[in-house]
Design a protein around this motif. Structure first.
Motif, mmCIF file in Angstrom:
data_model
loop_
_atom_site.group_PDB
_atom_site.id
_atom_site.type_symbol
_atom_site.label_atom_id
_atom_site.label_comp_id
_atom_site.label_asym_id
_atom_site.label_seq_id
_atom_site.Cartn_x
_atom_site.Cartn_y
_atom_site.Cartn_z
ATOM 1 N N THR A 1 -2.623 8.579 53.586
ATOM 2 C CA THR A 1 -1.567 9.503 53.304
ATOM 3 C C THR A 1 -1.607 9.834 51.917
ATOM 4 O O THR A 1 -2.253 9.111 51.138
ATOM 5 N N ASN A 2 -0.750 10.766 51.542
ATOM 6 C CA ASN A 2 -0.640 10.965 50.324
ATOM 7 C C ASN A 2 0.289 9.991 49.623
ATOM 8 O O ASN A 2 0.763 8.864 50.085
ATOM 9 N N GLU A 3 0.402 9.895 48.191
ATOM 10 C CA GLU A 3 1.264 8.890 47.459
ATOM 11 C C GLU A 3 2.571 8.728 47.866
ATOM 12 O O GLU A 3 3.050 7.687 47.422
ATOM 13 N N VAL A 4 3.121 9.728 48.290
ATOM 14 C CA VAL A 4 4.634 9.468 48.580
ATOM 15 C C VAL A 4 4.916 8.735 49.953
ATOM 16 O O VAL A 4 5.668 7.917 49.978
ATOM 17 N N PHE A 5 3.956 9.027 50.987
ATOM 18 C CA PHE A 5 4.194 8.492 52.200
ATOM 19 C C PHE A 5 3.443 7.226 52.466
ATOM 20 O O PHE A 5 2.798 7.006 53.636
ATOM 21 N N THR A 6 3.270 6.411 51.453
ATOM 22 C CA THR A 6 2.283 5.186 51.830
ATOM 23 C C THR A 6 3.294 4.021 52.833
ATOM 24 O O THR A 6 4.411 4.414 52.812
ATOM 25 N N SER A 7 2.498 3.198 53.267
ATOM 26 C CA SER A 7 3.388 2.347 54.084
ATOM 27 C C SER A 7 4.387 1.617 53.343
ATOM 28 O O SER A 7 5.511 1.214 53.628
ATOM 29 N N THR A 8 4.230 1.230 51.952
ATOM 30 C CA THR A 8 5.022 0.472 51.149
ATOM 31 C C THR A 8 6.379 1.381 50.953
ATOM 32 O O THR A 8 7.479 0.822 51.009
#
Length: 58
Positions: A23-30
């Motif tokens: 995913t892009n940087e905004v919707f990472t699992s963290t």
């Protein structure tokens, strides 16, 4: 309501992490997990519960 939203966000974070979805940087699992923790904290604090914490009035 916020507890249900937190559970859904945790499930989405699990799917992103388990399936190794890029995913892009905004919707990472963290990040999704941290949003879920925020919703859970607000739920525990009593915000968005819909029920008043007051006792019965007579």
């Amino acid at each position: 309501m916020l507890g249900i939203i937190a559970a859904v966000l945790f499930f989405i974070a699990f799917l992103i992490n388990a399936a190794d979805i890029s995913t892009n940087e905004v919707f990472t699992s963290t990040n999704v997990m941290l949003i879920g923790l925020t919703c859970l904290a607000l739920h525990v604090a009593g915000i968005g519960s819909g029920w008043a914490a007051r006792g019965r009035r007579r």
